[in-house]
Design an enzyme around this catalytic site. Sequence first.
Site, PDB file in Angstrom:
ATOM      1  N   LYS A 160       0.853  -1.187   0.000  1.00  0.00           N
ATOM      2  CA  LYS A 160       0.000   0.000   0.000  1.00  0.00           C
ATOM      3  C   LYS A 160       0.887   1.236   0.000  1.00  0.00           C
ATOM      4  CE  LYS A 160      -3.591   2.418   2.501  1.00  0.00           C
ATOM      5  NZ  LYS A 160      -4.628   2.331   3.537  1.00  0.00           N
ATOM      6  N   ARG A 182     -10.934   9.619   2.164  1.00  0.00           N
ATOM      7  CA  ARG A 182     -10.775  10.269   3.478  1.00  0.00           C
ATOM      8  C   ARG A 182     -11.952  11.193   3.749  1.00  0.00           C
ATOM      9  NH1 ARG A 182      -4.196  11.189   3.003  1.00  0.00           N
ATOM     10  NH2 ARG A 182      -3.708   8.955   2.955  1.00  0.00           N
ATOM     11  N   GLU A 216       7.411  -6.618   1.057  1.00  0.00           N
ATOM     12  CA  GLU A 216       6.206  -6.482   1.888  1.00  0.00           C
ATOM     13  C   GLU A 216       5.271  -7.684   1.675  1.00  0.00           C
ATOM     14  OE1 GLU A 216       5.080  -4.613   4.182  1.00  0.00           O
ATOM     15  OE2 GLU A 216       6.150  -2.722   4.150  1.00  0.00           O
ATOM     16  N   LYS A 264      -2.262  -1.490  -3.737  1.00  0.00           N
ATOM     17  CA  LYS A 264      -3.104  -0.303  -3.671  1.00  0.00           C
ATOM     18  C   LYS A 264      -2.263   0.959  -3.726  1.00  0.00           C
ATOM     19  CE  LYS A 264      -6.256   1.979  -0.619  1.00  0.00           C
ATOM     20  NZ  LYS A 264      -6.660   2.093   0.746  1.00  0.00           N
ATOM     21  N   SER A 266     -10.391   5.488  -4.519  1.00  0.00           N
ATOM     22  CA  SER A 266     -11.378   6.565  -4.671  1.00  0.00           C
ATOM     23  C   SER A 266     -10.909   7.624  -5.675  1.00  0.00           C
ATOM     24  CB  SER A 266     -11.648   7.197  -3.307  1.00  0.00           C
ATOM     25  OG  SER A 266     -10.442   7.670  -2.721  1.00  0.00           O
ATOM     26  N   TYR A 283     -15.383   0.962  -6.439  1.00  0.00           N
ATOM     27  CA  TYR A 283     -16.677   1.614  -6.215  1.00  0.00           C
ATOM     28  C   TYR A 283     -17.560   1.467  -7.448  1.00  0.00           C
ATOM     29  CZ  TYR A 283     -13.766   3.435  -2.524  1.00  0.00           C
ATOM     30  OH  TYR A 283     -12.903   3.513  -1.453  1.00  0.00           O
TER      31      TYR A 283
HETATM   32  C1  PBG Z   1      -7.313   3.512   5.610  1.00  0.00           C
HETATM   33  C2  PBG Z   1      -7.642   3.244   4.191  1.00  0.00           C
HETATM   34  C3  PBG Z   1      -7.502   4.155   3.138  1.00  0.00           C
HETATM   35  C4  PBG Z   1      -8.062   3.558   2.022  1.00  0.00           C
HETATM   36  C5  PBG Z   1      -8.501   2.281   2.398  1.00  0.00           C
HETATM   37  N1  PBG Z   1      -8.226   2.108   3.737  1.00  0.00           N
HETATM   38  C6  PBG Z   1      -6.988   5.554   3.109  1.00  0.00           C
HETATM   39  C7  PBG Z   1      -5.682   5.866   3.655  1.00  0.00           C
HETATM   40  O1  PBG Z   1      -4.811   5.018   3.822  1.00  0.00           O
HETATM   41  O2  PBG Z   1      -5.506   7.050   3.962  1.00  0.00           O
HETATM   42  C8  PBG Z   1      -8.160   4.218   0.667  1.00  0.00           C
HETATM   43  C9  PBG Z   1      -9.250   3.764  -0.214  1.00  0.00           C
HETATM   44  C10 PBG Z   1      -9.556   4.639  -1.370  1.00  0.00           C
HETATM   45  O3  PBG Z   1      -8.936   5.695  -1.613  1.00  0.00           O
HETATM   46  O4  PBG Z   1     -10.478   4.282  -2.105  1.00  0.00           O
HETATM   47  N2  PBG Z   1      -6.424   2.758   6.247  1.00  0.00           N
END
Ligand code: PBG
Length: 347
Positions: free
Chosen positions: A217, A227, A256, A271, A297, A336
């Site tokens: 990630k 957020r 990782e 991600k 997102s 989504y």
């Molecule tokens: C939080 C988390 C995040 C997302 C999924 N879990 C945001 C972040 O790490 O700040 C992002 C998902 C998205 O942007 O669609 N741990």
Amino acid sequence: MTDSTTNSTGTIHPEFRSDPRGRKRLRRTRRHGWSRAMQRETRLSPADLIWPLFVCDGQGVEEPVAALPGVSRGSVDVIAARAKEAAALGIPCVALFPNTPAHLRDETGREALNPDNLMCRAIRAIRDATGTDLGILTDVALDPYTSHGQDGILDASGYVTNDVTVDRLVAQALVQADAGADIVAPSDMMDGRVGAIRDALEHGGHHDVQIMAYAAKFASAFYGPFRDAVGSAGLLKGDKKTYQMDPANGDEALREVAADIEEGADSVMVKPGACYLDIVRRVYENFDVPVFAYHTSGEFAMIEAAAKVGAGDRDAMVMEVMTAFKRAGATGVLTYHAPLVAKLLND
Ligand code: PBG
């Protein structure tokens, strides 16, 4: 203009064609739809999709998320209805994220351990509505519960501590598993959390609860609308670069992934997704483990914004991106757009 390789009409003289007898014409198989269907290497199905859902407080509530056109948070009852819709569309799993009411957020994210928090209530409502027809994946991280929007617990200097946070994440995962989660998905990027969660799940009798590790990630600029959706955007100061990965790194992503598999992850995630298909591919080629990609997102919002200004056909762009994930080697995609994609595939 003619030269020795062309005749007066501009056609290349057969002698100068690389394949003068036309033995190799790659366009042959593209001539008709039936043939293109037969030659297709990658097939997408609703079973490839995981639908992320945002849970909010109340009853009968649907709150649009400004930065995510067409996406709204839903109260527990609304989320249960969406879960039913997911199952009817052939989507195998939903992923839950709570928008914790502001007064329940604190420094250490204690609400994450409340067995009656939004997340746990949503799990139970979905289970009631769909039985075992639908998988329920829950996010393990503290950011929707902390007053500072970081995923972990801060020390006096404001640094996100690792081991103290891991203890809290273990407790959070157990609360979710007790409520009925099928897959817990740590998205926090603390070191050692997968092993600690696995041990606790085994010890607690949750032998069949899976772990999908957000293994690679990245500290990405594509999480903004999320957020906003979970209500941490206004709270977060600074960034998450001391735990999420540097977008410049690929080899480290494999380290990782290796660590999380070693610690007992059943599946791993990359991600964001679309800009990181090289990572998806490398994980696919280097490990025997299902790899999921999160179409985040910000990536969703980019397509919607492009479609809105007429830069392309939304449905076609979405299907092309989803196909690209599969072609790269992804087992499935969190998106989504899941209900849209499922509907397009089902029609
Ligand atoms: C939080 C988390 C995040 C997302 C999924 N879990 C945001 C972040 O790490 O700040 C992002 C998902 C998205 O942007 O669609 N741990």
